[in-house]
Structure formats: C-alpha cells, structure tokens
Scaffold this motif. Structure first.
Motif, PDB file in Angstrom:
ATOM      1  N   SER A 179      30.492  13.932   5.382  1.00 18.07           N
ATOM      2  CA  SER A 179      31.128  12.663   5.002  1.00 18.07           C
ATOM      3  C   SER A 179      31.939  12.046   6.136  1.00 18.07           C
ATOM      4  O   SER A 179      32.042  10.812   6.225  1.00 18.07           O
ATOM      5  N   ASP A 180      32.507  12.868   7.017  1.00 19.06           N
ATOM      6  CA  ASP A 180      33.283  12.315   8.131  1.00 19.06           C
ATOM      7  C   ASP A 180      32.408  11.560   9.111  1.00 19.06           C
ATOM      8  O   ASP A 180      32.904  10.701   9.856  1.00 19.06           O
ATOM      9  N   ARG A 181      31.110  11.858   9.132  1.00 23.69           N
ATOM     10  CA  ARG A 181      30.186  11.150  10.027  1.00 23.69           C
ATOM     11  C   ARG A 181      29.444  10.032   9.309  1.00 23.69           C
ATOM     12  O   ARG A 181      29.313   8.922   9.826  1.00 23.69           O
ATOM     13  N   PHE A 182      28.931  10.349   8.111  1.00 19.91           N
ATOM     14  CA  PHE A 182      27.986   9.442   7.464  1.00 19.91           C
ATOM     15  C   PHE A 182      28.506   8.831   6.163  1.00 19.91           C
ATOM     16  O   PHE A 182      27.891   7.909   5.630  1.00 19.91           O
ATOM     17  N   GLY A 183      29.617   9.332   5.657  1.00 17.02           N
ATOM     18  CA  GLY A 183      30.080   8.906   4.347  1.00 17.02           C
ATOM     19  C   GLY A 183      29.296   9.611   3.251  1.00 17.02           C
ATOM     20  O   GLY A 183      28.093   9.847   3.389  1.00 17.02           O
ATOM     21  N   GLY A 184      29.973   9.970   2.185  1.00 17.51           N
ATOM     22  CA  GLY A 184      29.330  10.673   1.086  1.00 17.51           C
ATOM     23  C   GLY A 184      29.365   9.878  -0.196  1.00 17.51           C
ATOM     24  O   GLY A 184      30.166   8.948  -0.353  1.00 17.51           O
ATOM     25  N   TYR A 185      28.462  10.235  -1.112  1.00 16.94           N
ATOM     26  CA  TYR A 185      28.428   9.590  -2.430  1.00 16.94           C
ATOM     27  C   TYR A 185      27.866  10.578  -3.422  1.00 16.94           C
ATOM     28  O   TYR A 185      26.827  11.213  -3.169  1.00 16.94           O
ATOM     29  N   LEU A 186      28.526  10.709  -4.559  1.00 15.63           N
ATOM     30  CA  LEU A 186      28.005  11.607  -5.588  1.00 15.63           C
ATOM     31  C   LEU A 186      28.504  11.183  -6.963  1.00 15.63           C
ATOM     32  O   LEU A 186      29.467  10.427  -7.092  1.00 15.63           O
ATOM     33  N   VAL A 187      27.817  11.679  -7.964  1.00 14.98           N
ATOM     34  CA  VAL A 187      28.198  11.474  -9.364  1.00 14.98           C
ATOM     35  C   VAL A 187      28.513  12.836  -9.959  1.00 14.98           C
ATOM     36  O   VAL A 187      27.721  13.775  -9.837  1.00 14.98           O
ATOM     37  N   SER A 188      29.680  12.930 -10.585  1.00 15.63           N
ATOM     38  CA  SER A 188      30.144  14.201 -11.126  1.00 15.63           C
ATOM     39  C   SER A 188      30.588  14.001 -12.572  1.00 15.63           C
ATOM     40  O   SER A 188      30.945  12.888 -12.969  1.00 15.63           O
ATOM     41  N   ALA A 189      30.556  15.083 -13.346  1.00 12.52           N
ATOM     42  CA  ALA A 189      30.953  15.016 -14.754  1.00 12.52           C
ATOM     43  C   ALA A 189      31.887  16.169 -15.072  1.00 12.52           C
ATOM     44  O   ALA A 189      31.553  17.332 -14.832  1.00 12.52           O
TER      45      ALA A 189
END
Length: 331
Positions: free
Chosen positions: A23-33
């Motif tokens: 994430s520090d390089r590319f950015g992260g994205y996720l869906v969590s429950a």
C-alpha cells in the motif's frame, strides 16, 4: 467494572493490499466484514497499587514496564494508566485463526482503557492507536485492515493511501443481499493454528523486493476487491463465488507457507462437493476457510466436510464495531 468488545472479521476481497510493503507504493483497497464473534476485555479498579492481567496466563506486576504481554504493556503506556488496575481478556475464537483477533483485542483493550479514564474516543482514534501499537511500536508485519474493521464494524470498504491515510466507506448492501451472503458463506475451521507473521514476513520481503509476479498478483487481488464491492451493491452474489476462487489462485502463490497438501485437500474437497469458490482467510497457512456455496449444494458440501471431521462456524455480520457493553466504573 467495564466490559469492552470488538469483533473479528472476514476479508471479503482485496485482502493483503493493506500491507505497507504494497500500500505504501501502490495504494490498497479491500472490502471487509465484521462478524458476531468477539474479543472481550474487562477493566476494573484494583484495591492494591499493582497491576493484574489475566489472559492465557496471569501477571501481577508492580509497574507497566514489568508487563510481559506486549499489547497490554503498550496500551497502558499509550493511555497513561500506571497502576491499580485489573484487566482480563476472553475470546469467542482461538488466536491465530486468520480472523484478525489480535487487532480486535488491541481495539477492545484501548476502548476499555479510554473508558476507564472517562475519555471519549471515536472509531477512527481507536483504529489509529491500535495501528500505532501493533505496527509502529511492536513492529508486526501486518496491515491496517484488522484494526479498522474491528473499530468500525459492518461491511466496509477501505482505501489505504500511500501517505498512510485510510478512507472508510460502508458498503451500501441491501438487507436481503446481506442475509443471502450470510446464508451462502460456509466458514470452516482447518484445525491448524499459525501466527500471521510466519506467512506475512515472507510475503512482505517479496513485495519489498518488487518481485514482478508477486506485485502483479497483488494488483489483481486489489481489482478483485473492487469487483466484490460492485457485486455486493448489485446483489449478484453467485459471481462472488467465482471471484473467491480467482482470489485464492492468486493468493496461494504469494508465499511458500500460504498452503500445504492438507489445506489443498480441504479446498478441493469443498469445491468437488459443489462450492463455487473459497479461500483461506487472513495471512494463510491455517485458520479458517471461507467457501461460497449455493443453497442447492449446501447439504452436500456440509456432509463432505463433516465426513472429513471439519467444524463449521455459524455467524452473523456485526454492524456495531467496537463498543462498551457494560460500564459500572466508579472512581
């Protein structure tokens, strides 16, 4: 007496893209429950000046610096509580199960300690402080998903920016879609407990080295996270089963200890009985499997798993996040 709780979680899509090496390089994205399985922490004023902790072992120490348990120690330091307190912890599920229980414990503990001090704290503050303890102070090779979902709860999308900020967005899922997803997910205990750091350390090293195949797999997993958001909003849940399988085919190759022959056998058993897809949750290497199964195939999958001696976890989604469930504290 204060009773605090925080939920554990399922990563529905994009899991792992919150790791700093990515994430520090590319950015992260996720869906969590978040789900209705909790870590509980109680805090009570102690008559004696020392500190008593009860978890899998008991500690009675004269000062914070003498505490062995690192998260208890750092949380007390962070909140400035130095003596005359008793803290206990119990959990609905075992540690090292792939559901983020360590971070849920940290969030529940911080909420209890702030409440003990009569300080109001937001979900954002709880998440940030838990990240600071686990990642910055203790150097755990983990991301920020677990702390944030434990604090906020619900079905939630997280964007992890290279600058370290986290954007939190509840997923607008219709009630009937949420009910169908709860019904169609089978959560299966593999029988294997493992510390996340065993798998995540290797994955982090490969990401830091920018190994092309690992980076590309992580890019694809991030895309799957966005696809999961779309599926949940539109309600086309059978597509989610196929995405789970695509996710696992990418994830299982990220580290050598991600899976083994026994885990692969369980996965193929469920798929052969009718599950559309599945994956190991958390870092991998053990813990819980998540499978997506249509109602017409559910009995056959359950019978196949039961014949293998595997346990299924019943659950509901948690909409509240971290909360204080009892507060009888007196100064």
């Amino acid at each position: 007496m204060i009773v605090s709780r925080a939920p554990v979680r399922f990563s529905l899509g994009g899991g792992g893209t919150d790791l700093p090496a990515y994430s520090d390089r590319f950015g992260g994205y996720l869906v969590s429950a978040a789900i209705d399985k909790y870590i509980y922490v109680t805090a009570n004023k102690r008559f004696h000046r020392d500190i008593r902790l009860a978890y899998s072992k008991t500690e009675i120490v004269p000062s914070v610096d003498r505490i062995e348990h690192p998260i208890f120690r750092e949380a007390l330091r962070m909140t400035g509580i130095e003596h005359s307190i008793e803290l206990t912890s119990v959990a609905d599920l075992p540690a090292n199960s792939g559901l983020g229980s360590s971070s849920s414990f940290t969030v529940a503990l911080l909420n209890a300690l702030h409440t003990y001090r009569r300080d109001f704290v937001s979900s954002e503050q709880l998440a940030r402080e838990a990240c600071a303890i686990e990642i910055e102070r203790l150097g755990e090779p983990i991301g920020k998903q677990d702390q944030y979902i434990a604090a906020y709860g619900n079905l939630t999308a997280f964007t992890f920016s290279p600058d370290g900020s986290v954007h939190v967005e509840p997923v607008p899922v219709r009630d009937e879609v949420m009910d169908e997803l709860e019904s169609n997910l089978l959560i299966v205990w593999s029988g294997i407990e493992r510390p996340a750091r065993v798998v995540l350390s290797e994955q982090g090293r490969r990401l830091h080295a920018l190994e092309p195949d690992v980076v590309e797999r992580m890019h694809r997993i991030k895309e799957i996270g966005r696809d999961v958001h779309r599926i949940l909003v539109t309600g086309r849940l059978d597509d989610y089963g196929e995405l789970l399988h695509a996710h696992w085919t990418q994830k299982r190759k990220l580290a050598s200890k991600m899976t083994d022959e026994v885990l692969d056998e369980i996965y193929e058993l469920a798929r052969g009985a009718g599950a559309l897809g599945g994956k190991l949750m958390g870092a991998g290497g053990g813990g819980f499997f998540m499978f997506y199964v249509r109602p017409t195939e559910k009995r056959r999958v359950l019978e196949a798993l039961a014949a293998r001696g595997l346990r299924v976890l019943r659950f509901r989604f948690d909409l509240d996040g971290a909360r204080i469930v009892a507060n009888l504290h007196r100064s």
